[in-house]
Design a protein around this motif. Structure first.
Motif, PDB file in Angstrom:
ATOM      1  N   GLU A   1       0.827  -1.205   0.000  1.00 14.12           N
ATOM      2  CA  GLU A   1       0.000   0.000   0.000  1.00 14.12           C
ATOM      3  C   GLU A   1       0.863   1.258   0.000  1.00 14.12           C
ATOM      4  O   GLU A   1       0.608   2.207  -0.748  1.00 14.12           O
ATOM      5  CB  GLU A   1      -0.910   0.017   1.233  1.00 14.12           C
ATOM      6  CG  GLU A   1      -2.077  -0.949   1.175  1.00 14.12           C
ATOM      7  CD  GLU A   1      -2.911  -0.896   2.450  1.00 14.12           C
ATOM      8  OE1 GLU A   1      -2.510  -0.193   3.399  1.00 14.12           O
ATOM      9  OE2 GLU A   1      -3.964  -1.557   2.487  1.00 14.12           O
TER      10      GLU A   1
ATOM     11  N   GLU B   1       0.790   3.879  -2.957  1.00 12.71           N
ATOM     12  CA  GLU B   1       0.273   5.219  -2.671  1.00 12.71           C
ATOM     13  C   GLU B   1       1.246   6.303  -3.130  1.00 12.71           C
ATOM     14  O   GLU B   1       0.841   7.416  -3.441  1.00 12.71           O
ATOM     15  CB  GLU B   1       0.002   5.355  -1.174  1.00 12.71           C
ATOM     16  CG  GLU B   1      -1.243   4.615  -0.714  1.00 12.71           C
ATOM     17  CD  GLU B   1      -1.330   4.500   0.801  1.00 12.71           C
ATOM     18  OE1 GLU B   1      -0.437   5.035   1.495  1.00 12.71           O
ATOM     19  OE2 GLU B   1      -2.295   3.868   1.285  1.00 12.71           O
TER      20      GLU B   1
ATOM     21  N   GLN C   1      -8.305  -4.658  -2.672  1.00 19.20           N
ATOM     22  CA  GLN C   1      -8.091  -3.630  -1.650  1.00 19.20           C
ATOM     23  C   GLN C   1      -7.159  -2.538  -2.164  1.00 19.20           C
ATOM     24  O   GLN C   1      -7.404  -1.345  -1.939  1.00 19.20           O
ATOM     25  CB  GLN C   1      -7.512  -4.266  -0.386  1.00 19.20           C
ATOM     26  CG  GLN C   1      -7.261  -3.284   0.749  1.00 19.20           C
ATOM     27  CD  GLN C   1      -6.792  -3.981   2.013  1.00 19.20           C
ATOM     28  OE1 GLN C   1      -7.225  -5.085   2.342  1.00 19.20           O
ATOM     29  NE2 GLN C   1      -5.893  -3.331   2.744  1.00 19.20           N
TER      30      GLN C   1
ATOM     31  N   ARG D   1      -7.806   1.739  -3.450  1.00 17.05           N
ATOM     32  CA  ARG D   1      -7.005   2.889  -3.033  1.00 17.05           C
ATOM     33  C   ARG D   1      -6.312   3.544  -4.230  1.00 17.05           C
ATOM     34  O   ARG D   1      -5.416   4.376  -4.057  1.00 17.05           O
ATOM     35  CB  ARG D   1      -5.957   2.452  -2.011  1.00 17.05           C
ATOM     36  CG  ARG D   1      -6.549   1.819  -0.762  1.00 17.05           C
ATOM     37  CD  ARG D   1      -5.480   1.256   0.152  1.00 17.05           C
ATOM     38  NE  ARG D   1      -4.796   2.296   0.906  1.00 17.05           N
ATOM     39  CZ  ARG D   1      -5.104   2.658   2.156  1.00 17.05           C
ATOM     40  NH1 ARG D   1      -6.107   2.047   2.777  1.00 17.05           N
ATOM     41  NH2 ARG D   1      -4.432   3.602   2.768  1.00 17.05           N
TER      42      ARG D   1
END
Length: 260
Positions: A30, A34, A55, A59
């Motif tokens: 993540e 990101e 998931q 994002r």
């Protein structure tokens, strides 16, 4: 001169995270995604990979899951082929996949010893070799982040965990990190390790239940266990140009446990 925001940016970069379908691996995937990296995650179970990719997609992260048992040499080679086919090149390799086993040293099963060593050490060597030779060394740059453990910095107190293979494997991984950093610095590749303390995860579930999560938290100077954010900053430092002059180092992320 770049801004701090630019130094931590991973726009246009690619990353591989092993054991990336849950827990610490997913947390780091993540973080990398990101910051702009395209991500490949590896795990043994397809359903967990599918859930993790969903998931990550929620994002806004471009991620691909590749099913692989990285304890097997042939599986490592096949995974490297598929990951490079998907990403084109690998800028960042996070070696997170790992296993543990609990048993008294005098009765520790040899097959359990081999299982832990094959995944925690041997597969890391093979993955570094594969992505190093085929992507990082030819381009003169790369970031390798090995996930060790504070279990690799010390033994276990009497009457606590009986994890001689795990502790040994993580100590080996720490010196592997230092040695590879020395060899590959001339290729523009940094090699660092993160040594987490106790984080709630599938691997630590039994230990936390037996020892008591509150008891273990109280042993840390910060009085807490790690959470779903606590590895993000560390992995970004080592994976980005913010850490381009750091190599061969081990960063404990453990609430201060290893300091006392």
């Amino acid at each position: 001169m770049r801004t701090v925001r630019e130094l931590f940016s991973l726009e246009g970069k690619t990353a591989v995270v092993t054991g990336g379908s849950r827990g610490l691996g997913l947390q780091m995937a993540e973080a990398l995604g990101e910051q702009g990296a395209r991500v490949v995650i590896a795990a043994r179970k397809q359903a967990e990979l599918d859930d993790a990719c969903a998931q990550l997609a929620a994002r806004g992260i471009e991620a691909t899951g590749i099913r692989a048992d990285l304890s097997e040499q042939t599986a490592v080679a096949a995974f490297a082929d598929e990951a490079l086919g998907c990403l084109g090149q690998v800028d960042i390799l996070v070696n997170n996949a790992g296993a543990t086993w609990g048993a008294p040293a005098e009765d520790f099963p040899l097959d359990a010893w081999d299982k832990v060593m094959n995944l925690n050490v041997r597969s890391v060597f093979l993955l570094c070799q594969a992505f190093g030779k085929r992507s990082m060394i030819p381009r003169g740059r790369g970031r390798i982040v090995n996930i060790a453990s504070i279990a690799g910095l010390a033994g276990n107190p009497p009457g606590s965990m009986q994890t001689i293979a795990y502790n040994t494997s993580k100590a080996a991984l720490i010196n592997f990190t230092r040695t590879l950093a020395g060899e590959w610095g001339r290729h523009g590749i940094t090699v660092n390790a993160i040594a987490p303390g106790f984080f709630p995860s599938k691997m630590t579930k039994g230990i936390l239940a037996a020892a008591g999560a509150d008891t273990l938290a109280r042993q840390a100077p910060l009085g807490r266990l790690g959470d779903e954010e606590d590895l993000k900053g560390a992995v970004l430092l080592f994976a980005s140009d913010a850490g381009k002059h750091i190599t061969g180092q081990v960063l404990a992320v453990d609430g201060g446990v290893s300091a006392v």
